[in-house]
Design a protein around this motif. Structure first.
Motif, short mmCIF file in Angstrom:
data_model
loop_
_atom_site.label_atom_id
_atom_site.label_comp_id
_atom_site.label_asym_id
_atom_site.label_seq_id
_atom_site.Cartn_x
_atom_site.Cartn_y
_atom_site.Cartn_z
N ASN A 1 0.83 -1.21 0.00
CA ASN A 1 0.00 0.00 0.00
C ASN A 1 0.86 1.26 0.00
O ASN A 1 0.52 2.25 -0.66
CB ASN A 1 -0.95 0.00 1.19
CG ASN A 1 -2.06 -1.02 1.05
OD1 ASN A 1 -2.36 -1.49 -0.04
ND2 ASN A 1 -2.64 -1.40 2.17
N MET A 2 1.97 1.22 0.73
CA MET A 2 2.88 2.36 0.74
C MET A 2 3.50 2.56 -0.64
O MET A 2 3.68 3.70 -1.09
CB MET A 2 3.95 2.16 1.81
CG MET A 2 3.37 2.20 3.22
SD MET A 2 4.52 1.65 4.48
CE MET A 2 5.27 3.20 4.93
N LYS A 3 3.81 1.47 -1.33
CA LYS A 3 4.34 1.58 -2.69
C LYS A 3 3.29 2.16 -3.63
O LYS A 3 3.63 2.95 -4.52
CB LYS A 3 4.78 0.20 -3.19
CG LYS A 3 6.04 -0.30 -2.55
CD LYS A 3 6.40 -1.65 -3.15
CE LYS A 3 7.60 -2.26 -2.52
NZ LYS A 3 7.94 -3.55 -3.14
N THR A 4 2.04 1.79 -3.43
CA THR A 4 0.95 2.37 -4.23
C THR A 4 0.89 3.88 -4.00
O THR A 4 0.70 4.65 -4.94
CB THR A 4 -0.39 1.70 -3.88
OG1 THR A 4 -0.30 0.31 -4.18
CG2 THR A 4 -1.54 2.31 -4.65
N ASN A 5 1.07 4.30 -2.75
CA ASN A 5 1.08 5.73 -2.44
C ASN A 5 2.24 6.44 -3.14
O ASN A 5 2.07 7.56 -3.63
CB ASN A 5 1.17 5.96 -0.93
CG ASN A 5 -0.09 5.59 -0.21
OD1 ASN A 5 -1.16 5.48 -0.80
ND2 ASN A 5 0.01 5.39 1.10
N ILE A 6 3.39 5.79 -3.20
CA ILE A 6 4.54 6.37 -3.91
C ILE A 6 4.19 6.58 -5.38
O ILE A 6 4.47 7.63 -5.95
CB ILE A 6 5.79 5.47 -3.77
CG1 ILE A 6 6.30 5.50 -2.33
CG2 ILE A 6 6.88 5.89 -4.74
CD1 ILE A 6 7.39 4.47 -2.04
N GLU A 7 3.57 5.59 -5.98
CA GLU A 7 3.19 5.71 -7.40
C GLU A 7 2.17 6.83 -7.61
O GLU A 7 2.23 7.55 -8.60
CB GLU A 7 2.64 4.38 -7.93
CG GLU A 7 3.70 3.29 -8.02
CD GLU A 7 4.92 3.71 -8.82
OE1 GLU A 7 4.77 4.28 -9.93
OE2 GLU A 7 6.05 3.47 -8.33
N GLU A 8 1.26 6.99 -6.67
CA GLU A 8 0.27 8.07 -6.75
C GLU A 8 0.96 9.44 -6.63
O GLU A 8 0.62 10.38 -7.36
CB GLU A 8 -0.80 7.91 -5.67
CG GLU A 8 -1.88 8.96 -5.69
CD GLU A 8 -2.74 8.95 -6.95
OE1 GLU A 8 -3.48 9.93 -7.13
OE2 GLU A 8 -2.68 8.00 -7.74
N ILE A 9 1.92 9.55 -5.74
CA ILE A 9 2.68 10.79 -5.61
C ILE A 9 3.41 11.10 -6.91
O ILE A 9 3.41 12.25 -7.39
CB ILE A 9 3.67 10.71 -4.43
CG1 ILE A 9 2.91 10.71 -3.10
CG2 ILE A 9 4.68 11.85 -4.47
CD1 ILE A 9 3.76 10.37 -1.89
N LYS A 10 4.00 10.09 -7.52
CA LYS A 10 4.71 10.29 -8.80
C LYS A 10 3.74 10.73 -9.89
O LYS A 10 4.05 11.60 -10.70
CB LYS A 10 5.42 9.00 -9.22
CG LYS A 10 6.62 8.68 -8.37
CD LYS A 10 7.25 7.36 -8.81
CE LYS A 10 8.44 6.98 -7.98
NZ LYS A 10 9.03 5.69 -8.39
N GLU B 1 11.39 3.96 -1.35
CA GLU B 1 10.92 2.70 -1.92
C GLU B 1 11.95 1.59 -1.73
O GLU B 1 11.60 0.45 -1.41
CB GLU B 1 10.59 2.88 -3.40
CG GLU B 1 9.89 1.68 -4.00
CD GLU B 1 9.30 1.95 -5.36
OE1 GLU B 1 8.46 1.15 -5.78
OE2 GLU B 1 9.66 2.96 -6.00
#
Length: 101
Positions: A25-34, A67
Motif C-alpha cells: 500500500n505504501m508503494k501504491t502511495n509512492i506511485e500516486e505521488i509520482k 521505496e
C-alpha cells in the motif's frame, strides 16, 4: 506447569502478510505521488516549471530511497520470519540441541 517452547509459524505468516500488505500500500502511495507530480509538471510553464522540475528531481531521489527502504524492510521480514527463513533455522538448531541432551 510449563508451556512448550515453539515458534508459531501460522501467526508469523499472518504478521508477515499484514506487513507485506502495508508495504505494498505504501508503494501504491509512492506511485500516486509520482503520478500527481508528473501531472503538475505538465501544468506548469516557464520559470515556474523549471523551479518545480528542480524540486521534483529531489523528490524523485527521496521517493526512490524510500521505496528501496520499503523493499529492504519487506525482504528482511520475509527472510526472518517465514518457513525456511532465519527464525526457522534457529528454531531447528535449538531443537537439535535439546535432542542431544
Amino acid at each position: 506447569m510449563t508451556n512448550p517452547i515453539h515458534f508459531n509459524y501460522i501467526e508469523a505468516g499472518h504478521s508477515t502478510d499484514r506487513v507485506s500488505t502495508i508495504v505494498n500500500n505504501m508503494k501504491t502511495n509512492i506511485e500516486e505521488i509520482k503520478r500527481l507530480r508528473d501531472k503538475l509538471l505538465q501544468e506548469f510553464e516557464g520559470a515556474g516549471a523549471k523551479d518545480y522540475q528542480w524540486l521534483t528531481d529531489g523528490l524523485n531521489t527521496r521517493l526512490g530511497n524510500y521505496e528501496a527502504s520499503l523493499n529492504k524492510l519487506n525482504g528482511k521480514i520475509i527472510q526472518t520470519s517465514t518457513k525456511g527463513g532465519d527464525m526457522d533455522v534457529v528454531d531447528g538448531q535449538i531443537a537439535g540441541g535439546f535432542r542431544s541432551v
